[in-house]
Design a protein around this motif. Structure first.
Motif, PDB file in Angstrom:
ATOM      1  N   ARG A   1       0.865  -1.183   0.000  1.00 47.69           N
ATOM      2  CA  ARG A   1       0.000   0.000   0.000  1.00 47.69           C
ATOM      3  C   ARG A   1       0.903   1.235   0.000  1.00 47.69           C
TER       4      ARG A   1
ATOM      5  N   ARG B   1       0.515   5.393   0.410  1.00 46.72           N
ATOM      6  CA  ARG B   1      -0.486   6.393   0.801  1.00 46.72           C
ATOM      7  C   ARG B   1       0.187   7.703   1.184  1.00 46.72           C
TER       8      ARG B   1
ATOM      9  N   THR C   1      -2.764  12.232  -4.810  1.00 47.67           N
ATOM     10  CA  THR C   1      -3.539  11.044  -5.152  1.00 47.67           C
ATOM     11  C   THR C   1      -2.595   9.952  -5.630  1.00 47.67           C
TER      12      THR C   1
ATOM     13  N   THR D   1      -2.636   6.071  -7.293  1.00 48.28           N
ATOM     14  CA  THR D   1      -3.490   5.089  -7.953  1.00 48.28           C
ATOM     15  C   THR D   1      -2.637   3.957  -8.519  1.00 48.28           C
TER      16      THR D   1
ATOM     17  N   ARG E   1      -3.888   2.477  -4.784  1.00 45.24           N
ATOM     18  CA  ARG E   1      -3.327   2.602  -3.430  1.00 45.24           C
ATOM     19  C   ARG E   1      -2.791   1.276  -2.917  1.00 45.24           C
TER      20      ARG E   1
END
Length: 164
Positions: A93, A95, A102, A104, A106
């Motif tokens: 992940r 973040r 943002t 993409t 995540r």
């Protein structure tokens, strides 16, 4: 001891030890440099990435990124290479705590047969606070790691990655 080193196997062992020490030192220098990476070629495996804070500190686990300090325009997608330890059924992940950043996707699955390289797209909005660091978490498949990723530095002309 002297007689042992003068045997063919002793010379091979001594030469191998010196070569291993030299290669280890070179690798550590590359990973611990305080200079941000400038433009460079793309890595072909996770161990070649430019920013690997976990290597050498946690049993050699690979969890980091590959990036350079090139400036990017606001709002445009920019690829970030995420470098991980391969594992069965693991995930990673990426973040950020800033609302203007943002990522993409995540979360992605880490394939055990892959090269340890994943790609996420980053978008940074104008007005995002400078200095926000990304967070990387790898979990599942017998692997767990949590590390700071690169910081996002914003300027009037755009944004770029930098060391956290």
């Amino acid at each position: 001891m002297h007689e042992y080193r003068n045997t063919p196997s002793g010379r091979l062992l001594a030469t191998s030890s010196i070569l291993l020490l030299a290669l280890t030192a070179c690798g550590l220098d590359d990973q611990t440099s305080n200079e941000p990476p400038g433009p460079h070629g793309s890595p072909t495996s996770a161990g070649e990435c430019s920013d690997l804070p976990m290597v050498g500190s946690d049993g050699g686990m690979v969890l980091g990124t590959d990036w350079s300090t090139e400036t990017h325009p606001y709002g445009q997608p920019v690829d970030l290479t995420v470098c991980v330890t391969t594992s069965d059924s693991g995930k990673v992940r990426v973040r950020s705590s800033a609302t203007g950043i943002t990522v993409t996707p995540r979360t992605q699955r880490v394939r055990a047969t892959g090269n340890g390289l994943l790609t996420v797209q980053m978008r940074v909005a104008s007005g995002t606070p400078s200095g926000t660091a990304l967070r990387l978490v790898q979990y599942g498949g017998g692997v767990f790691g949590d590390s700071t990723g690169p910081s996002i530095v914003t300027t009037a002309d755009g944004w770029h990655f930098d060391r956290p």
